[in-house]
Design an enzyme around this catalytic site. Structure first.
Site, short mmCIF file in Angstrom:
data_model
loop_
_atom_site.label_atom_id
_atom_site.label_comp_id
_atom_site.label_asym_id
_atom_site.label_seq_id
_atom_site.Cartn_x
_atom_site.Cartn_y
_atom_site.Cartn_z
N GLY A 1 0.83 -1.20 0.00
CA GLY A 1 0.00 0.00 0.00
C GLY A 1 0.86 1.24 0.00
O GLY A 1 1.87 1.31 0.71
N GLY B 1 -0.34 4.69 0.34
CA GLY B 1 -1.21 5.82 0.64
C GLY B 1 -0.63 6.68 1.75
O GLY B 1 0.59 6.80 1.90
N GLY C 1 -0.41 6.10 4.77
CA GLY C 1 0.41 5.34 5.70
C GLY C 1 1.60 4.69 5.04
O GLY C 1 2.72 4.72 5.56
N ALA D 1 -1.27 -1.22 -6.04
CA ALA D 1 -2.04 -1.51 -7.25
C ALA D 1 -1.89 -0.41 -8.29
O ALA D 1 -1.80 -0.69 -9.49
CB ALA D 1 -3.52 -1.71 -6.90
N CYS E 1 -15.63 7.06 8.54
CA CYS E 1 -14.93 8.32 8.30
C CYS E 1 -15.96 9.35 7.84
O CYS E 1 -16.32 9.41 6.66
CB CYS E 1 -13.85 8.12 7.23
SG CYS E 1 -12.79 9.55 6.99
N GLY F 1 -5.06 10.80 10.05
CA GLY F 1 -3.65 10.82 9.69
C GLY F 1 -2.72 10.86 10.88
O GLY F 1 -1.63 10.26 10.87
N CYS G 1 -8.26 16.06 13.13
CA CYS G 1 -8.89 16.25 11.82
C CYS G 1 -8.96 17.73 11.47
O CYS G 1 -9.32 18.56 12.32
CB CYS G 1 -10.30 15.65 11.82
SG CYS G 1 -11.15 15.83 10.23
#
Length: 423
Positions: free
Chosen positions: A8, A10, A12, A35, A159, A320, A353
């Site tokens: 992954g 992203g 993270g 991907a 979320c 995050g 956030c």
């Protein structure tokens, strides 16, 4: 020499790769498997959906930046994780072996849980850059032919911030285009009340967000279970506090954006003993799988129980700030294992956030995420709007530079300082 694979790329995965490269001896090999061949800054997707950003502004090619820092990249869909033999099977026949695996895939978007929802159905999404581009096409049709709008989050969503963002941003841009008076808006959410956010509320989030929706003439339906979506019509069951059916709604729309429930991605969920029933990775206090001791996981793909039981199922968000803490703990624990020490680092599951609301913004900090809390803080103002814009540029610059420091924590501390000045 050990081979550490990050699955992954992203919010993270990319920082994890950079932090691993910084922390580990250069004899250890690091590979990122993803991907797509691009990184997308997902928090900017609401802006893309209304034309305030372009795809190129919020994406980066992965391989050139990783290669610059001595990190390998393999692009391709993982068909299977062979956890017994420590390897990934990539579509097309390629295999990637690992000594340690760090899973940071994010979630699978479970649109199938609500019939007719999703980009292949009748509603839009802002969960990926591709979805946001499709939502922008639908948004442009709305401007030409105004009509009812529905924005919200369905059952099992975890979320909720982006739904509030999109509703407020949409209100702002429609007012600027002078068509807002022809667009009745309804906010539909599985939260038991507006401002719950999957966190049991943060400070006076309920009062402040209800005020914001009223100020923008946005009606809302909470405790809502979306049962079906047809072309131009949404069916919603509204429950009471006991989880019993209270009212049923048939809501017309010409534009709708619903955040889906999340599940684990298929190859991760398929590993026996790795995940919970919804496919999220089970981890211990050190972010490590109890069954597979060389598999770590961070981010939205890990299993975290809901903060509380709600009449309509909701999940706990992974922001995050929390993801950064998980990544740092994993890097320290992998380094400990490679240097003969016992893993001991733990993440601090705190929620932070920044939500842009078009012409203003909302920010919250919950330390820790699950109440009771040491810090409960929720503020609103234009300074949050500008802070999110600045953070977007800051984060993308750090990804280009390959910086491994925990910079979200530094940003939080700066933000708290600004908020104190504004108070």
């Amino acid at each position: 020499m050990a081979h550490i694979v990050v699955l992954g790329a992203g919010l993270g995965g990319m920082p994890a790769a950079y932090e691993l490269r910084e922390a580990l001896d250069k004899t250890h090999e690091i590979t990122v498997v993803n991907a797509n061949d691009f990184f997308q800054f997902v928090p900017s997707n609401p802006w893309l959906a209304v034309g305030w950003r372009t795809r190129d502004a919020i994406t980066l090619p992965i391989e050139p930046y990783l290669k610059r820092h001595g990190i390998n990249f393999v692009g391709g869909w993982v068909e299977k994780i062979d956890a017994t033999n420590n390897k990934l099977l990539i579509k097309g026949g390629k295999e990637v072996s690992y000594d340690f695996l760090l899973i940071a895939t994010g979630p699978r978007l479970a649109f199938e849980e609500v019939e007719g929802s999703g980009p292949n159905g009748h509603t839009q999404s802002i969960c990926t850059v591709d979805h946001a581009e499709k939502a922008h096409d639908d948004f442009r049709k709305l401007v030409v032919s105004p009509g009812p709008v529905i924005v919200g989050a369905v059952q099992f969503a975890s979320c909720f911030g982006p739904a509030y963002e999109y509703a407020a941003i949409l209100d702002t841009v429609l007012r600027r285009k002078r068509v807002r008076d022809r667009v009745p808006m309804t906010f539909v959410t599985s939260e038991p009340y507006v401002g719950h956010l999957g966190l049991g509320g943060v400070g006076d989030s309920q009062g402040l967000l209800e005020h914001e929706l009223r100020h923008r003439h946005i009606k809302w339906i909470a405790n809502a279970k979306v049962t079906k979506v047809e072309a131009g019509k949404m069916f919603v069951d509204q429950l009471n506090a006991k989880g019993e059916l209270d009212r049923q709604h048939e809501l017309p729309f010409v534009h709708a954006m619903l955040l889906p429930g999340f599940k684990g991605v298929e190859p991760v969920a398929a590993v026996e003993g790795l995940c919970n029933p919804r496919g999220f990775v089970i981890v211990d206090e050190h972010q490590c799988s109890p069954k597979y001791r060389n598999i770590y996981s961070a981010g939205v793909c890990i299993a975290i129980p809901p903060v509380e039981v709600t009449p309509v199922p909701t999940g706990a968000p992974k922001t995050g700030y929390m993801i950064e803490s998980m990544v740092t703990a994993i890097v320290r624990n992998i380094k400990a294992e490679l240097t003969g020490y016992t893993p001991s680092a733990k993440a601090t599951w705190n929620a932070f956030c920044l939500a842009d609301l078009g012409d203003t913004g909302a920010a919250f900090i919950a330390l820790p995420q699950i109440p009771p809390r040491n810090v409960t803080w929720f503020k609103m103002g234009k300074w949050v709007h500008w802070s999110k814009i600045a953070f977007e540029k800051y984060f993308l610059r750090k990804m280009r530079m390959g910086v491994s420091e925990p910079f979200i924590e530094k940003w939080v501390l700066r933000l708290i300082g600004v908020a104190r000045l504004k108070s």
